[in-house]
Design a protein around this motif. Structure first.
Motif, mmCIF file in Angstrom:
data_model
loop_
_atom_site.group_PDB
_atom_site.id
_atom_site.type_symbol
_atom_site.label_atom_id
_atom_site.label_comp_id
_atom_site.label_asym_id
_atom_site.label_seq_id
_atom_site.Cartn_x
_atom_site.Cartn_y
_atom_site.Cartn_z
ATOM 1 N N ASP A 242 3.896 18.858 -13.451
ATOM 2 C CA ASP A 242 3.817 18.632 -11.997
ATOM 3 C C ASP A 242 2.364 18.497 -11.531
ATOM 4 O OD1 ASP A 242 6.531 18.677 -11.704
ATOM 5 O OD2 ASP A 242 6.623 20.835 -11.355
ATOM 6 N N ARG A 243 1.524 19.372 -12.086
ATOM 7 C CA ARG A 243 0.101 19.343 -11.733
ATOM 8 C C ARG A 243 -0.522 18.039 -12.229
ATOM 9 N NH1 ARG A 243 -4.339 22.636 -13.869
ATOM 10 N NH2 ARG A 243 -5.841 22.875 -12.204
ATOM 11 N N ARG A 244 -0.143 17.648 -13.449
ATOM 12 C CA ARG A 244 -0.648 16.399 -14.047
ATOM 13 C C ARG A 244 -0.256 15.193 -13.187
ATOM 14 N NH1 ARG A 244 1.379 16.387 -19.737
ATOM 15 N NH2 ARG A 244 3.329 15.729 -18.801
ATOM 16 N N ALA A 245 0.983 15.199 -12.728
ATOM 17 C CA ALA A 245 1.467 14.086 -11.906
ATOM 18 C C ALA A 245 0.738 14.038 -10.561
ATOM 19 C CB ALA A 245 2.971 14.234 -11.691
ATOM 20 N N ARG A 246 0.525 15.225 -9.972
ATOM 21 C CA ARG A 246 -0.142 15.296 -8.661
ATOM 22 C C ARG A 246 -1.592 14.828 -8.760
ATOM 23 N NH1 ARG A 246 1.564 20.125 -7.812
ATOM 24 N NH2 ARG A 246 -0.437 21.204 -7.992
ATOM 25 N N PHE A 247 -2.291 15.355 -9.765
ATOM 26 C CA PHE A 247 -3.687 14.956 -9.983
ATOM 27 C C PHE A 247 -3.771 13.460 -10.297
ATOM 28 C CE2 PHE A 247 -6.704 18.664 -10.607
ATOM 29 C CZ PHE A 247 -5.906 19.569 -9.930
ATOM 30 N N GLY A 248 -2.856 13.001 -11.143
ATOM 31 C CA GLY A 248 -2.832 11.582 -11.516
ATOM 32 C C GLY A 248 -2.617 10.681 -10.316
ATOM 33 N N ALA A 249 -1.714 11.107 -9.421
ATOM 34 C CA ALA A 249 -1.405 10.314 -8.221
ATOM 35 C C ALA A 249 -2.638 10.205 -7.315
ATOM 36 C CB ALA A 249 -0.246 10.954 -7.471
ATOM 37 N N VAL A 250 -3.288 11.345 -7.081
ATOM 38 C CA VAL A 250 -4.480 11.351 -6.218
ATOM 39 C C VAL A 250 -5.584 10.494 -6.849
ATOM 40 C CG1 VAL A 250 -6.308 12.804 -5.240
ATOM 41 C CG2 VAL A 250 -3.932 13.595 -5.184
ATOM 42 N N TYR A 251 -5.750 10.661 -8.152
ATOM 43 C CA TYR A 251 -6.801 9.897 -8.857
ATOM 44 C C TYR A 251 -6.525 8.391 -8.790
ATOM 45 C CZ TYR A 251 -10.370 8.900 -12.361
ATOM 46 O OH TYR A 251 -11.477 8.429 -13.000
ATOM 47 N N ALA A 252 -5.258 8.006 -8.973
ATOM 48 C CA ALA A 252 -4.907 6.570 -8.944
ATOM 49 C C ALA A 252 -5.177 5.963 -7.570
ATOM 50 C CB ALA A 252 -3.447 6.382 -9.336
#
Lengths: 232, 53
Positions: free
Chosen positions: A139-149
């Protein structure tokens, strides 16, 4: 494991057929450019690859917004798939540009604004993959990935407009060239048809690859969940 | 290039360019195929382990 959808098989076949036609047009339909010679033919797939790279990063940013709004796994899987494909094609774009530059600019590389911004864009998305691989919690990976993208997408318009805003030797297809642009040429109708067709074909390639990569993402998810269940 | 007669001889660069284009695309397809096969094998093993449990 889910069987391959019939529509995807059809899309695979159509994409391969279109790629063969586009390749034929590049080599046998489009005329040889009067000054640059054969290397100008790299232009058709070079620009099309750049288009797919930027399209991939756009899809990743949109998927990032959708993930932050909904929290649904499908958007994280789509975002990662889009970045991965975008990177492969942005890499093609940069390398073929360098190959074209050697006989035209008499150098493999120069820190021109377009080349620099395109390389920075590529590195930004390479960092996206590194960031994801360093986070264990999904979940954390997805959240960070989304913000980064979403934030990383700033590099895309910057790259696209760099050849129009800054003093550069890189020629542009849409809009007028800078006075110092080297390697610009006037497209004949056959060249224009080949160019537009190549853009269309590479768009098909993107959709086809994205579908395959998203399926792979779901399979990866299933394996990870089963691992947690059986080993945890 | 301004004083040249006829197009420049740049065929080798064109070949190199298309080798990169098709090479990278094929490499990416191969990576998808390999990863999918590995995951399918993992899934099979995990499902067998789950059944035994």
């Amino acid at each position: 494991m889910q069987s391959k959808p019939r529509l995807l098989s059809i899309l695979d076949a159509v994409t391969v057929a279109l790629l063969l036609i586009a390749t034929g047009m590049v080599f046998f339909y489009a005329p040889e450019e009067a000054v640059m010679g054969q290397v100008q033919r790299v232009f058709y797939f070079h620009v099309a690859a750049g288009w797919v790279g930027m399209l991939g990063f756009l899809v990743a940013a949109v998927a990032g917004i959708a993930y932050l709004r909904s929290g649904e796994r499908k958007w994280d899987i789509t975002g990662l798939a889009a970045v991965e494909i975008g990177m492969a094609f942005a890499f093609i774009n940069v390398i073929t540009g360098s190959i074209w530059a050697r006989p035209i600019w008499n150098t493999w590389w120069t820190w021109d604004p377009r080349l620099t911004t395109a390389t920075i864009m590529l590195l930004i998305y390479a960092a996206y993959l590194m960031l994801r691989s360093g986070i264990e919690d999904p979940d954390r990976r997805a959240r960070f990935g989304a913000v980064y993208a979403i934030v990383g997408f700033i590099s895309v318009p910057l790259t696209f407009f760099s050849a129009r805003l800054f003093r550069t030797i890189h020629p542009v297809v849409i809009g007028s060239n800078q006075p110092g642009a080297e390697g610009a040429f006037d497209m004949t109708p056959k060249m224009l048809q080949t160019f537009l067709f190549s853009l269309l074909v590479f768009s098909f390639i993107f959709v086809d690859l994205l579908w395959h990569r998203v399926r792979l993402g779901w399979l990866q998810d299933k394996v990870e969940q089963l691992k947690l269940k059986t080993m945890g | 290039m301004l004083l040249q007669q006829g197009p420049a001889e740049t065929t080798v660069y064109m070949v190199a360019g298309y080798a990169v284009i098709f090479g990278v695309m094929l490499a990416y397809l191969a990576s998808l195929w390999v990863r999918r096969n590995n995951l399918a094998q993992d899934l099979q093993v995990l499902q067998e382990m789950e059944q035994k449990q």
